[in-house]
Design a protein around this motif. Structure first.
Motif, mmCIF file in Angstrom:
data_model
loop_
_atom_site.group_PDB
_atom_site.id
_atom_site.type_symbol
_atom_site.label_atom_id
_atom_site.label_comp_id
_atom_site.label_asym_id
_atom_site.label_seq_id
_atom_site.Cartn_x
_atom_site.Cartn_y
_atom_site.Cartn_z
ATOM 1 N N ALA A 182 -4.265 14.096 -2.065
ATOM 2 C CA ALA A 182 -4.167 12.643 -2.124
ATOM 3 C C ALA A 182 -2.844 12.229 -2.750
ATOM 4 C CB ALA A 182 -5.325 12.074 -2.940
ATOM 5 N N TYR A 197 -13.958 11.553 -5.730
ATOM 6 C CA TYR A 197 -12.922 12.526 -6.092
ATOM 7 C C TYR A 197 -13.409 13.293 -7.315
ATOM 8 C CZ TYR A 197 -9.815 9.940 -2.996
ATOM 9 O OH TYR A 197 -9.238 9.341 -1.894
ATOM 10 N N ALA A 207 -12.524 1.523 -1.549
ATOM 11 C CA ALA A 207 -11.797 1.623 -0.280
ATOM 12 C C ALA A 207 -10.444 0.930 -0.370
ATOM 13 C CB ALA A 207 -12.624 0.994 0.833
ATOM 14 N N ASN A 208 -9.441 1.514 0.296
ATOM 15 C CA ASN A 208 -8.101 0.909 0.400
ATOM 16 C C ASN A 208 -7.607 0.394 -0.952
ATOM 17 O OD1 ASN A 208 -7.853 1.192 3.307
ATOM 18 N ND2 ASN A 208 -9.449 -0.377 3.429
ATOM 19 N N ASP A 251 -14.624 6.467 -1.716
ATOM 20 C CA ASP A 251 -14.649 7.925 -1.592
ATOM 21 C C ASP A 251 -14.751 8.544 -2.983
ATOM 22 O OD1 ASP A 251 -14.720 10.288 -0.255
ATOM 23 O OD2 ASP A 251 -12.592 10.320 0.284
ATOM 24 N N SER A 275 0.817 -1.216 0.000
ATOM 25 C CA SER A 275 0.000 0.000 0.000
ATOM 26 C C SER A 275 0.850 1.265 0.000
ATOM 27 C CB SER A 275 -0.928 0.018 1.214
ATOM 28 O OG SER A 275 -0.206 0.267 2.420
ATOM 29 N N LYS A 311 -15.744 7.611 -8.236
ATOM 30 C CA LYS A 311 -15.730 6.961 -6.929
ATOM 31 C C LYS A 311 -14.598 5.935 -6.925
ATOM 32 C CE LYS A 311 -19.400 5.858 -4.327
ATOM 33 N NZ LYS A 311 -20.620 5.139 -3.857
ATOM 34 N N ASN A 326 -6.737 5.655 -2.494
ATOM 35 C CA ASN A 326 -7.698 5.923 -1.431
ATOM 36 C C ASN A 326 -7.353 5.046 -0.235
ATOM 37 O OD1 ASN A 326 -9.870 6.444 0.229
ATOM 38 N ND2 ASN A 326 -11.354 5.309 -1.004
ATOM 39 N N ASN A 327 -6.852 5.646 0.835
ATOM 40 C CA ASN A 327 -6.445 4.905 2.029
ATOM 41 C C ASN A 327 -7.573 4.716 3.035
ATOM 42 O OD1 ASN A 327 -3.735 4.478 1.301
ATOM 43 N ND2 ASN A 327 -3.173 6.543 1.957
ATOM 44 N N LYS A 328 -8.734 5.219 2.715
ATOM 45 C CA LYS A 328 -9.853 5.137 3.656
ATOM 46 C C LYS A 328 -10.489 3.744 3.616
ATOM 47 C CE LYS A 328 -10.835 10.048 3.108
ATOM 48 N NZ LYS A 328 -11.811 11.063 2.633
ATOM 49 N N ASN A 329 -11.176 3.399 4.695
ATOM 50 C CA ASN A 329 -11.841 2.097 4.784
ATOM 51 C C ASN A 329 -13.206 2.074 4.100
ATOM 52 O OD1 ASN A 329 -9.769 0.836 6.265
ATOM 53 N ND2 ASN A 329 -10.528 1.741 8.166
ATOM 54 N N LYS A 330 -13.495 3.119 3.365
ATOM 55 C CA LYS A 330 -14.735 3.162 2.588
ATOM 56 C C LYS A 330 -14.452 3.845 1.259
ATOM 57 C CE LYS A 330 -16.281 7.542 4.635
ATOM 58 N NZ LYS A 330 -17.396 8.249 5.318
#
Length: 370
Positions: free
Chosen positions: A319, A344, A360-361, A342, A241, A357, A336-340
């Motif tokens: 980002a 842009y 996640a991750n 996202d 990652s 869209k 996208n490092n978020k757990n959902k």
């Protein structure tokens, strides 16, 4: 080989590195000139590499004829060093240097010339030669400390004339510089005496502030990346990652490429010196199984965009992002490092903005027609 090199069916790797003799991931220390005092290279031989290394590279060119190859030594032949050893530099750091002797310089230049010629006879073109891998460290595996002043003298006075005499077109690059324990890359960039002898600078493990300094001192000289973070052989998703951020560190600051390093290792992930590193692929020799590691997924995805001929375009984002352009298309590599998932918004000058869209991750590629 298809998955690594094919531009249409695989990662399409197009700019790769090989070692001049043994590297830190050789099974043992070896060179092409093993006979002490063979200044005329009468016993020069690449036979050690005819079984595995050369056939591997030949297959790489088969799957990607447009491949560029660069090479660098980890150590000169043992007899050319004060220590008389290619490895064990950590035991004899004060002797882990190339001898400062005109006869040695001439012999080493001839060794490089014969290496490139021998590989050409095998159908392998070495596009670039970097003089010394990590010129600032003495390690248990093959290494050689080569100060910038010695590097400049060797290339200007001995290697360039030898290549000219032998009609060798391989470009000579300075490095590879790390700027980890000292700032040799800055020393090189700030001394104009060296510049005309080299086509560019090779760096690895270099922070952006030093890349900026190099570009300020030498705006016209290209910089190439020579080795990615090798980690510890665990090959985790968390390590994978971090890859896009690592690549962005170089590409967004004006470096012309990114080079991973270990494509394939065995099940131990170890070198002959017990040195563990990550790799794109592991092959278990006993069970005959092939494992594609998380790094492969990320690096292969990035490689599909970062091909010869693309041009980086500036972007504004908080980002992790790289934007490149080719053939009326823009490719945005984004993480996208978020757990959902996202959203842009992509805003291009004189065009309507577009919203996408990102899962996640994930590391994703957005292709835009312009």
């Amino acid at each position: 080989m298809n998955n690594l090199f094919s531009p249409t069916k695989g990662a399409g790797f197009s700019f790769c590195r090989t070692a001049v003799g043994a590297s830190d991931f050789g099974l043992y220390a070896y060179s092409y000139s093993e006979v002490d005092g063979d200044y005329d290279m009468e016993k020069f031989s690449i036979k050690r590499e005819e079984k595995t290394v050369i056939p591997y590279i030949q297959k790489a060119f088969k799957y990607n004829p447009e491949l560029y190859l660069f090479a660098s030594p980890w150590s000169p032949p043992a007899w050319m060093k004060y220590s008389g050893l290619m490895d064990r530099g950590d035991e004899f750091p004060e002797k882990n240097y190339l001898k400062d002797d005109p006869k040695i310089y001439e012999a080493y230049a001839l060794c490089f010339s014969k290496y490139i010629t021998a590989y050409e006879k095998e159908g392998i073109k070495i596009d670039r030669l970097i003089i010394q891998n990590e010129n600032d460290i003495a390690t248990k595996y093959p290494s050689c400390v080569m100060p910038v002043e010695q590097m400049g003298k060797f290339v200007k006075t001995y290697l360039n004339p030898r290549f000219k005499t032998d009609d060798i077109n391989t470009k000579i690059w300075a490095g590879t510089f790390r700027t980890a324990g000292q700032i040799d890359a800055i020393e090189f960039a700030s001394n104009k005496e060296y510049h005309e002898s080299f086509a560019g600078i090779g760096i690895q493990y270099t922070s952006t502030k030093y890349i900026q300094d190099i570009k300020t001192l030498l705006p016209e000289m290209p910089i190439m990346h020579t080795e990615g973070s090798c980690y510890n052989g665990n090959n985790t998703e968390d390590q994978a990652s971090k890859r896009l951020g690592e690549v962005a560190q170089y590409i967004n600051y004006g470096v012309t490429n990114y080079c991973y390093w270990n494509m394939i290792l065995n099940e131990t992930t170890e070198s002959g010196w017990g040195w563990k590193q990550n790799s794109l692929i592991n092959i278990d020799r006993e069970n005959k199984t092939v494992t594609y590691n998380p790094d492969y997924s990320v690096i292969a995805l990035i490689s599909k965009c970062l091909q010869s001929g693309v041009v980086r375009v500036a972007n504004y984002s908080s980002a992790i992002i790289i934007s490149v352009k080719k053939d009326n298309k823009i490719f945005v590599l984004i993480q996208n490092n978020k757990n959902k998932a996202d959203k842009y918004e992509l805003d291009i000058i004189n065009q309507n903005s577009r919203q996408v869209k990102i899962p996640a991750n994930s590391v994703s590629i957005i292709q835009l027609d312009i």
